[in-house]
Design an enzyme around this catalytic site. Structure first.
Site, short mmCIF file in Angstrom:
data_model
loop_
_atom_site.label_atom_id
_atom_site.label_comp_id
_atom_site.label_asym_id
_atom_site.label_seq_id
_atom_site.Cartn_x
_atom_site.Cartn_y
_atom_site.Cartn_z
N HIS A 52 2.20 18.94 -44.63
CA HIS A 52 2.32 19.99 -43.62
C HIS A 52 2.88 21.23 -44.33
O HIS A 52 3.75 21.10 -45.21
CB HIS A 52 3.30 19.59 -42.51
CG HIS A 52 2.81 18.50 -41.62
ND1 HIS A 52 3.45 18.15 -40.45
CD2 HIS A 52 1.73 17.68 -41.72
CE1 HIS A 52 2.80 17.16 -39.88
NE2 HIS A 52 1.76 16.85 -40.62
N GLU A 54 4.98 23.54 -43.48
CA GLU A 54 6.42 23.81 -43.32
C GLU A 54 7.25 22.96 -44.28
O GLU A 54 8.21 23.45 -44.88
CB GLU A 54 6.86 23.53 -41.87
CG GLU A 54 6.16 24.38 -40.83
CD GLU A 54 4.98 23.67 -40.20
OE1 GLU A 54 4.30 22.87 -40.90
OE2 GLU A 54 4.72 23.89 -39.01
N CYS A 82 6.95 20.17 -36.73
CA CYS A 82 7.13 18.82 -36.20
C CYS A 82 8.48 18.28 -36.68
O CYS A 82 9.12 18.88 -37.54
CB CYS A 82 5.97 17.94 -36.67
SG CYS A 82 6.08 17.47 -38.41
N CYS A 85 8.90 17.99 -40.55
CA CYS A 85 9.09 19.28 -41.23
C CYS A 85 10.45 19.88 -40.91
O CYS A 85 11.12 20.42 -41.79
CB CYS A 85 7.98 20.24 -40.85
SG CYS A 85 6.37 19.73 -41.47
ZN LIG Z 1 5.13 19.06 -39.78
#
Ligand SMILES: [Zn+2]
Length: 145
Positions: A52, A54, A82, A85
């Site tokens: 991801h 982030e 999320c 992250c």
């Molecule tokens: Zn994430």
């Protein structure tokens, strides 16, 4: 205002991810009014659940910048981080994170709603703001899923 330009770049990165074959998520890090790092989701093309944007930016920022610099840094991200992250971002210690659309809002597309909000994980560390430029991010999700 620059904040719109930064968020538009995050959304553009999300679009690039979709064009590459990944899911549409993108993020940038801003320090002193400049984008200093950017990334987009690479979970599918790299077959790695950690990719991801982030979390990757948190990882790279801890490697590249000292804590003081990170504490002056804002992340603009196309979707609310999320829990995975946000956990990594708590270690990075950014000043703010601004998201375009919330995780709950895109749950109808992704099929899973986050059980914990980023603001709970980042409480006392990083200010969480959003939605910002919501329509542009939603339009991308709408056309993708
Ligand atoms: Zn994430």
């Amino acid at each position: 205002m620059n904040e719109k330009r930064f968020m538009r770049r995050a959304i553009e990165l999300a679009r690039e991810a979709a064009e590459r074959g990944d899911n549409p998520f993108g993020s940038v890090l801003v320090h002193d009014g400049e984008i200093v790092m950017e990334d987009s989701n690479r979970v599918l093309t790299e077959d790695d659940v950690r990719r991801h944007p982030e979390l990757e930016l948190a990882r790279l920022a801890v490697r590249e910048f000292d804590a003081e610099t990170r504490a002056e840094t804002t992340m603009y991200t196309s979707t609310e981080p999320c829990p995975m992250c946000a956990g990594g971002m708590a270690y990075a210690g950014f000043d703010r994170v601004v998201y375009a659309t919330s995780g709950a809002e895109i749950a109808e597309f992704t099929g899973h709603e986050p059980s914990v909000r980023a603001s709970e994980i980042l409480d006392g560390v990083t200010e969480v703001e959003g939605p910002f430029c919501r329509e542009e991010a939603l339009a991308l999700h709408d056309s993708f899923w």
